[in-house]
Write a protein that holds these residues in place. Structure first.
Motif: not given
Length: 406
Positions: A301, A303-304, A307-308, A310-311, A353, A357-358, A361
């Motif tokens: 991961v 980037r974010r 909130d829901d 994660a890339t 998503r 994902a929330r 980090a």
């Protein structure tokens, strides 16, 4: 490093909540993208293929592996014999250490033909595939028969199914479909100076490469049963006719998904298999077997955006074949993550998503499985080897050894 495979009695991959975090822990010091081969899962798959083959020798399909260390480890097991290569250049490279390599596809690689023709040792170890006399003409045009080693040849019989209602089912490979056509080509080969006919091959893609599990696949299973019956009769007669004119060393058939039906065909002397070793997610959808996830890859991961979401960096390792969702990598851990329909698996980033994902980090690891087996090797220089939850070494892929054949 040398890899040794032993029969497994446990299946730790059946508990994903322990399995994938254990792989994360074992590889936490390795930078992503990281490819992993779980040794115990690979071993389980290798022995499962042997059990399914029930004594029929297995020729390893290198296309579905592309890691020499894995090929060596599998070929060291009793029951595996020889390699089914996908290009002549690859076959020549592998034949430096393996004395039985069959090229599964015809070649027009003039440089590789010249190398084969100039080396008696390689010519004794490598068999090329033909389905047309034009392919023999090409070899003769590169090096005349009197100036080269005798070239070993195998004939490919088209194993597709021709349904009265559905038409052609299978892949478009050889034009040799009928027993009479196989016999005619065999006679043409043995009449040519500088060639020796040693084998036959018939790959039933509509059985080996089409998933058949689930209530919605009843029609697929019916088609596969009908195809197996038709092919057993047609291949049996073709092999009988060819054996009347040539002393065949082998008749190769099947693939990971069709071992059982291929084994039932008495005309076949060996089965080809490779994808079942790595257990890509395409092979989760079969009735007759369930492979362990021996090969997987992890992305981090980075980037974010919300909130829901994660890339992860990278992810666009799309499998060949008809463009469809089943060609995408499958996100397997953390569970519940899914790709965004408008972005999917991207070349440089893949947004994910889902509830999990929330909690992700920047720097956290996400695990994926490729749709196919050997294609994963083309994206990596090496696989990390994990055994019993510990990092035990690594094996270079073809690409990591500086080889790119297709």
């Amino acid at each position: 490093m040398n890899l040794t495979l032993t029969r497994q009695t446990m299946a730790p991959w059946d508990d994903p909540e322990d399995w994938w975090p254990a792989l994360t822990a074992a590889t936490h010091e390795l930078d992503a993208p990281v490819g992993v081969i779980a040794v115990e899962a690979l071993a389980s798959n290798a022995f499962d293929l042997l059990d399914r083959a029930a004594g029929l020798p297995i020729r390893v399909a290198s296309k579905s592996v592309r890691v020499r260390g894995v090929l060596d480890a599998v070929l060291a097991l009793p029951g595996y014999r020889g390699i089914l290569a996908y290009s002549l250049a690859e076959a020549l490279w592998l034949a430096e250490t393996c004395d039985d390599v069959v090229v599964g596809y015809p070649t027009a690689d003039r440089g590789a033909i010249a190398r084969l023709a100039a080396d008696d040792k390689l010519a004794s170890r490598v068999t090329i595939m033909v389905d047309d006399v034009a392919q023999l003409d090409l070899v003769d045009a590169v090096v005349a028969p009197g100036k080269r080693a005798v070239i070993r040849v195998a004939i490919e019989l088209d194993a597709s199914y021709r349904s009265r209602t559905l038409g052609h089912i299978g892949v478009r490979r050889s034009p040799v479909f009928t027993p009479a056509q196989a016999e005619a080509l065999a006679e043409a080969v043995i009449a040519r100076r500088g060639f020796r006919l040693v084998g036959m091959m018939a790959y039933e893609a509509q059985i080996a490469g089409v998933t058949n599990a689930g209530p919605r696949k009843a029609a697929v299973r019916a088609m596969q049963r009908a195809s197996a019956r038709e092919l057993a009769a047609r291949r049996g007669e073709a092999v009988r006719r060819v054996r009347d004119v040539a002393d065949l060393e082998f008749v190769n058939g099947g693939g990971t998904g069709s071992i059982e039906s291929t084994h039932a065909d008495a005309s076949v002397t060996e089965v080809a298999a490779g994808s079942g070793l790595f257990g890509p997610h395409l092979f989760d959808g079969y009735v007759q077997f369930t492979p362990a996830p021996a090969a997987a890859f992890a992305l981090d991961v980075v980037r974010r955006p919300t909130d829901d979401i994660a890339t992860v960096l990278g992810g666009g390792w799309i499998a060949s074949g008809p463009p469809a969702p089943d060609r995408l990598p499958k996100v397997v851990w953390p569970s519940g993550l899914r790709m965004l329909p408008r972005e999917s698996a991207g070349e440089v980033q893949t947004p994910l998503r889902g509830a999990a994902a929330r909690d992700l980090a920047v720097g956290d690891r996400v695990w994926l499985r490729h749709t196919k087996a050997g294609e994963l090797s083309e994206h990596l220089a090496a696989f990390a080897l994990v055994d019993g939850g510990a990092l035990v070494g690594e094996l270079p892929t073809y690409r990591g050894e500086g080889k790119v054949f297709l």
